[in-house]
Design a protein around this motif. Structure first.
Motif, PDB file in Angstrom:
ATOM      1  N   PRO A 239      32.319  15.572  15.613  1.00 34.04           N
ATOM      2  CA  PRO A 239      31.276  14.663  15.506  1.00 34.04           C
ATOM      3  C   PRO A 239      31.037  13.914  13.517  1.00 34.04           C
ATOM      4  N   ASP A 240      30.912  13.002  13.478  1.00 32.55           N
ATOM      5  CA  ASP A 240      30.264  12.608  11.946  1.00 32.55           C
ATOM      6  C   ASP A 240      29.663  13.065  10.998  1.00 32.55           C
ATOM      7  N   SER A 241      28.822  14.584  11.634  1.00 29.04           N
ATOM      8  CA  SER A 241      28.394  14.755  10.903  1.00 29.04           C
ATOM      9  C   SER A 241      28.981  16.407   9.973  1.00 29.04           C
ATOM     10  N   ILE A 242      30.356  16.220  10.795  1.00 27.02           N
ATOM     11  CA  ILE A 242      31.093  17.431  10.365  1.00 27.02           C
ATOM     12  C   ILE A 242      31.900  16.692   9.633  1.00 27.02           C
ATOM     13  N   VAL A 243      32.174  15.346   9.813  1.00 30.25           N
ATOM     14  CA  VAL A 243      33.053  14.547   9.132  1.00 30.25           C
ATOM     15  C   VAL A 243      32.491  14.647   7.236  1.00 30.25           C
ATOM     16  N   SER A 244      31.238  13.840   7.364  1.00 26.54           N
ATOM     17  CA  SER A 244      30.414  13.720   5.923  1.00 26.54           C
ATOM     18  C   SER A 244      30.628  15.414   5.400  1.00 26.54           C
TER      19      SER A 244
ATOM     20  N   TYR B  75      35.650  28.635   6.089  1.00 32.72           N
ATOM     21  CA  TYR B  75      35.914  27.127   5.481  1.00 32.72           C
ATOM     22  C   TYR B  75      35.048  26.206   6.782  1.00 32.72           C
ATOM     23  N   PHE B  76      34.492  26.873   8.052  1.00 32.96           N
ATOM     24  CA  PHE B  76      33.705  26.222   9.258  1.00 32.96           C
ATOM     25  C   PHE B  76      32.385  26.568   8.571  1.00 32.96           C
ATOM     26  N   HIS B  77      31.920  27.628   8.056  1.00 34.70           N
ATOM     27  CA  HIS B  77      30.936  28.043   7.620  1.00 34.70           C
ATOM     28  C   HIS B  77      30.366  27.381   6.694  1.00 34.70           C
ATOM     29  N   HIS B  78      31.567  26.653   5.455  1.00 30.33           N
ATOM     30  CA  HIS B  78      30.869  26.030   4.438  1.00 30.33           C
ATOM     31  C   HIS B  78      30.272  24.827   5.170  1.00 30.33           C
ATOM     32  N   ILE B  79      31.390  24.033   6.147  1.00 32.33           N
ATOM     33  CA  ILE B  79      30.048  22.783   7.126  1.00 32.33           C
ATOM     34  C   ILE B  79      29.649  22.682   8.408  1.00 32.33           C
ATOM     35  N   ASN B  80      29.324  23.974   7.988  1.00 35.76           N
ATOM     36  CA  ASN B  80      28.536  24.230  10.064  1.00 35.76           C
ATOM     37  C   ASN B  80      28.730  23.637  10.703  1.00 35.76           C
ATOM     38  N   LEU B  81      29.928  23.728  10.660  1.00 39.00           N
ATOM     39  CA  LEU B  81      30.713  23.982  12.352  1.00 39.00           C
ATOM     40  C   LEU B  81      30.440  24.862  13.385  1.00 39.00           C
ATOM     41  N   MET B  82      29.809  25.814  12.628  1.00 41.37           N
ATOM     42  CA  MET B  82      30.305  26.742  13.632  1.00 41.37           C
ATOM     43  C   MET B  82      28.657  26.880  14.523  1.00 41.37           C
ATOM     44  N   ASP B  83      27.024  25.910  13.957  1.00 43.62           N
ATOM     45  CA  ASP B  83      25.813  26.038  14.129  1.00 43.62           C
ATOM     46  C   ASP B  83      26.071  24.573  15.240  1.00 43.62           C
ATOM     47  N   GLU B  84      27.194  23.966  14.891  1.00 44.38           N
ATOM     48  CA  GLU B  84      27.441  22.276  16.133  1.00 44.38           C
ATOM     49  C   GLU B  84      28.149  23.359  17.092  1.00 44.38           C
ATOM     50  N   LEU B  85      28.517  24.051  16.930  1.00 38.61           N
ATOM     51  CA  LEU B  85      29.008  24.643  17.910  1.00 38.61           C
ATOM     52  C   LEU B  85      28.124  25.767  19.066  1.00 38.61           C
ATOM     53  N   ALA B  86      27.136  26.242  18.067  1.00 34.39           N
ATOM     54  CA  ALA B  86      26.291  26.728  19.180  1.00 34.39           C
ATOM     55  C   ALA B  86      25.009  26.142  18.915  1.00 34.39           C
TER      56      ALA B  86
END
Length: 159
Positions: free
Chosen positions: A129-134, A43-54
């Protein structure tokens, strides 16, 4: 079987391994938390959450998790694990999981998790982050019935 997972925007397929069974000849209870973890990361990969972490060194930390076992799973089988966000706050979100056995054609397990955003540079909680909520809203649909909660007294008390 797909109708059992219609409400889950991400479905992760996981084969059951022989070594996941216990002495009672069914999948050991602790293994389901690994299944949830695999689905959560998907799921995190689908919302790019791991990119945010990196990029920012701000990422998800599991705060709590829960499982409800309905039907035992045995080898051989393949599981479909549905995942979705069900609640969003300023610094955390909650997820729900549903595991369906391909062999049985039934829901075997459900679960929940709370994920808190953490700033690894400062060692403290961080804002979601707003980008993750979006991204969550895009993935789950614009009519998603999950409002972003403002900081409540409970949120402040946990800081």
């Amino acid at each position: 079987m797909n109708e059992l997972l219609n409400d889950f925007p991400v479905v992760t397929e996981i084969p059951v391994a022989w070594g996941e069974m216990d002495a009672l000849q069914h999948v050991n209870n602790v293994v389901y938390f690994r299944y949830f973890e695999t689905a959560r990361i998907d799921y995190f990969h689908h919302i790019n959450l791991m990119d945010e972490l990196a990029r920012d060194n701000i990422g998800p930390v599991l705060s709590e998790t829960h499982s409800r076992y309905k039907i035992p799973v045995t080898y051989p089988d393949t599981l479909l694990v549905g995942s979705r966000v069900c609640d969003i706050h300023s610094d955390r979100f909650s997820m729900e999981y549903q595991i369906v056995s391909k062999k049985l054609g039934k829901v075997t397990t459900t679960g929940t998790a709370t994920v808190v955003m953490f700033d690894f540079n400062h060692g403290s909680k961080a804002q979601l982050p707003d980008s993750i909520v979006s991204a969550i809203r895009r993935l789950q649909g614009s009519d998603m019935a999950v409002p972003v909660q403002s900081l409540s007294e409970n949120d402040n008390a946990e800081r």
